[in-house]
Design an enzyme around this catalytic site. Structure first.
Site, PDB file in Angstrom:
ATOM      1  N   ARG A 277       0.816  -1.220   0.000  1.00  0.00           N
ATOM      2  CA  ARG A 277       0.000   0.000   0.000  1.00  0.00           C
ATOM      3  C   ARG A 277       0.850   1.270   0.000  1.00  0.00           C
ATOM      4  O   ARG A 277       0.544   2.237  -0.694  1.00  0.00           O
ATOM      5  CB  ARG A 277      -0.904  -0.026   1.238  1.00  0.00           C
ATOM      6  CG  ARG A 277      -1.978   1.026   1.227  1.00  0.00           C
ATOM      7  CD  ARG A 277      -2.705   1.088   2.573  1.00  0.00           C
ATOM      8  NE  ARG A 277      -3.039  -0.183   3.130  1.00  0.00           N
ATOM      9  CZ  ARG A 277      -4.235  -0.778   3.012  1.00  0.00           C
ATOM     10  NH1 ARG A 277      -5.207  -0.202   2.354  1.00  0.00           N
ATOM     11  NH2 ARG A 277      -4.446  -1.957   3.568  1.00  0.00           N
ATOM     12  N   CYS A 343     -26.601  -3.833  -8.608  1.00  0.00           N
ATOM     13  CA  CYS A 343     -27.912  -4.039  -7.997  1.00  0.00           C
ATOM     14  C   CYS A 343     -27.823  -4.531  -6.567  1.00  0.00           C
ATOM     15  O   CYS A 343     -28.252  -5.644  -6.258  1.00  0.00           O
ATOM     16  CB  CYS A 343     -28.695  -5.012  -8.844  1.00  0.00           C
ATOM     17  SG  CYS A 343     -28.901  -4.339 -10.480  1.00  0.00           S
TER      18      CYS A 343
HETATM   19  N1  LLP Z   1       2.946  -9.226   3.298  1.00  0.00           N
HETATM   20  C1  LLP Z   1       1.914 -10.025   3.586  1.00  0.00           C
HETATM   21  C2  LLP Z   1       2.193 -11.377   4.063  1.00  0.00           C
HETATM   22  C3  LLP Z   1       0.604  -9.556   3.446  1.00  0.00           C
HETATM   23  O1  LLP Z   1      -0.414 -10.353   3.750  1.00  0.00           O
HETATM   24  C4  LLP Z   1       0.362  -8.248   2.991  1.00  0.00           C
HETATM   25  C5  LLP Z   1      -0.998  -7.736   2.827  1.00  0.00           C
HETATM   26  C6  LLP Z   1       1.474  -7.442   2.678  1.00  0.00           C
HETATM   27  C7  LLP Z   1       2.749  -7.965   2.854  1.00  0.00           C
HETATM   28  C8  LLP Z   1       1.354  -6.042   2.165  1.00  0.00           C
HETATM   29  O2  LLP Z   1       0.774  -5.221   3.123  1.00  0.00           O
HETATM   30  P1  LLP Z   1       0.700  -3.636   2.902  1.00  0.00           P
HETATM   31  O3  LLP Z   1       2.100  -3.104   2.918  1.00  0.00           O
HETATM   32  O4  LLP Z   1       0.049  -3.410   1.597  1.00  0.00           O
HETATM   33  O5  LLP Z   1      -0.122  -3.172   4.026  1.00  0.00           O
HETATM   34  N2  LLP Z   1      -7.327  -5.540   0.747  1.00  0.00           N
HETATM   35  C9  LLP Z   1      -7.002  -4.844   1.973  1.00  0.00           C
HETATM   36  C10 LLP Z   1      -5.563  -5.053   2.368  1.00  0.00           C
HETATM   37  C11 LLP Z   1      -5.200  -6.502   2.523  1.00  0.00           C
HETATM   38  C12 LLP Z   1      -3.752  -6.703   2.894  1.00  0.00           C
HETATM   39  C13 LLP Z   1      -3.387  -8.132   2.775  1.00  0.00           C
HETATM   40  N3  LLP Z   1      -2.038  -8.443   3.029  1.00  0.00           N
HETATM   41  C14 LLP Z   1      -7.321  -3.364   1.806  1.00  0.00           C
HETATM   42  O6  LLP Z   1      -7.773  -2.973   0.743  1.00  0.00           O
HETATM   43  O7  LLP Z   1      -7.156  -2.590   2.745  1.00  0.00           O
END
Ligand code: LLP
Length: 419
Positions: A277, A343
């Site tokens: 992110r 919908c």
């Molecule tokens: N590493 C692992 C093992 C993870 O499960 C994730 C994210 C990341 C790294 C990356 O995390 P970040 O740096 O992006 O926070 N769909 C959700 C977020 C799900 C995150 C899943 N795992 C949303 O839209 O907020």
């Protein structure tokens, strides 16, 4: 920090107006800024200058192969969670020696694919998986490096669906058991090479303290494992650093870097990070066209041509994405739900949002849509998925064509007898 700004009242991505992209590519359309992406990557990577480290961008955040290529050229490795993501990394020309493979449910074919391609290591999430990887490695006669993902039991203080480091979550192995598994692997699983310790406590984390607490626990574990004769050279802290969607004030990568280096300095470990992110979230927007406006007795609605299938985060996590007019001019305000054509009432992109008044045909931009938006989009309601565009300076490239009607039924078969 990003390069989506107004120029003479019109929203631009770097040097290209959103209006122009919408006119030429259509809507809804995801628009990413290459300069923003690079800037975020360099800020993150630069936070660990001086420490041995590897940034493995988390492919799930935005898996377009053009984005993967751009990050690979910056030197990034990749955190994958499926054979599909490995395929993307390879297609993008990513360095497979910088790939780590996480996830609680790796299938045999995915494990085999990754072993054959010589990824850097597996992040193992259960005792059964450890044994499964071992037996596949033995069959392939390939010594396979692994880390165990430990569950440090830390509350990351984020949305429950995206917190992962608590004992009640499905992820990782609790520390006590992880120790037994490392020792078991060292003594009895000769085709595995335990080289790292991994942890990831959640996503959109906006404070340092959960990371620091987790680190303290993991560092203790590394020390213990080393004293037991295990050759642990890597410490993987996962991803999770949050971004500003609205008014959150997450730590800058440099403060995160300082805190991590403070906890790990002198251990001689190579640090691995899996940011998603923080690299892509604010590197992209979703541009959508207003189709209709509707006044109800209780609520106003602005109906746009993007929906929950394109931008699922608001319906899934009640997430907030800032809405901006693509052409900013003087006009009154309106409080409305901004909804899509799907919908069901769960199809909203913003609720009770005060925006400038809009007319049908005008464009709106949903900000912070670079991560977990297109990658989570679907064809629900038989809506073709939108196009994706990458802006570099004054030019733009379509990096994913808008799907057409034929894409919707690709692979579907009417069986004999029903013809
Ligand atoms: N590493 C692992 C093992 C993870 O499960 C994730 C994210 C990341 C790294 C990356 O995390 P970040 O740096 O992006 O926070 N769909 C959700 C977020 C799900 C995150 C899943 N795992 C949303 O839209 O907020």
């Amino acid at each position: 920090m990003h390069y989506f700004d107004y120029r003479r009242g019109k929203l631009y991505a770097e040097g290209v107006s959103i209006e122009r992209i919408a006119r030429e590519v259509g809507t809804p359309v995801f628009i990413y800024s290459a300069k923003t992406t690079r800037r975020h990557y360099r800020a993150f990577d630069g936070a660990f200058r001086g420490a041995k480290h590897l940034v493995c961008y988390s492919v799930k955040a935005n898996s377009n192969i053009a984005i993967l290529r751009l990050l690979s050229k910056e030197g990034s490795g990749f955190d994958i969670v499926s054979g599909g993501e490995l395929f993307r990394v390879l297609k993008a020309g990513g360095d497979v020696r910088k790939v780590v493979f996480s996830g609680v449910g790796k299938r045999d074919d995915e494990i085999e694919y990754a072993i054959k391609k010589n990824i850097l290591m597996f992040n193992v999430e259960s005792p059964q998986e450890l044994r499964r990887i071992h037996s596949i490695a033995r069959r392939l006669r390939k010594k396979t490096p692994i880390a165990i993902r430990v569950n440090p039991d830390i509350d990351p203080k984020t949305h429950p669906y995206i917190s992962t480091g608590l004992k009640k979550n499905k992820f990782g192995i609790e520390t006590e058991l992880a120790i037994k598994e490392y020792i078991h692997a060292k003594q009895n699983l000769p085709w595995l090479e335990p080289i790292g310790v991994d942890c990831h406590i959640g996503s959109q984390i906006t404070e340092l303290s959960p990371f620091v607490e987790a680190l303290k626990r993991v560092v203790k574990l590394v020390n213990f494992l080393q004293s037991e004769g295990l050759n642990i050279g890597y410490l993987n802290m996962g991803g999770g650093l949050g971004i500003t969607y609205r008014d959150e004030a997450p730590p800058h990568p440099s403060s995160y870097g300082e805190a991590v280096i403070r906890e790990t300095g002198g251990l001689g470990l190579t640090l691995i990070f899996e940011p998603g992110r923080v690299i892509m979230g604010n590197s992209g927007i979703l541009a959508t066209k207003v189709l209709y406006t509707k006044e109800g007795s209780l609520k106003n609605f602005v109906i746009v041509d993007a929906a929950m299938n394109d931008l699922p985060r608001p319906s899934l996590y009640d997430a907030y994405h800032e809405v901006r007019p693509v052409v900013d001019k003087k006009r009154g305000e309106l409080t409305a739900d901004i909804v899509g054509p799907i919908c069901e009432s769960g199809d909203f992109l913003a609720r009770d949002r005060t925006i400038k008044e809009v007319e049908p045909g005008e464009l709106l931009a949903f900000m912070s849509a670079g991560a977990y938006c297109f990658s989570m989009s679907s064809n629900y309601n038989s809506r073709p998925r939108s196009a994706e565009v990458l802006v570099t300076g004054r030019t733009y490239h379509v990096i994913r064509k808008r799907e057409g009607l034929k894409d919707l039924i690709r692979g579907e078969i009417i069986p004999e007898g029903l013809e």
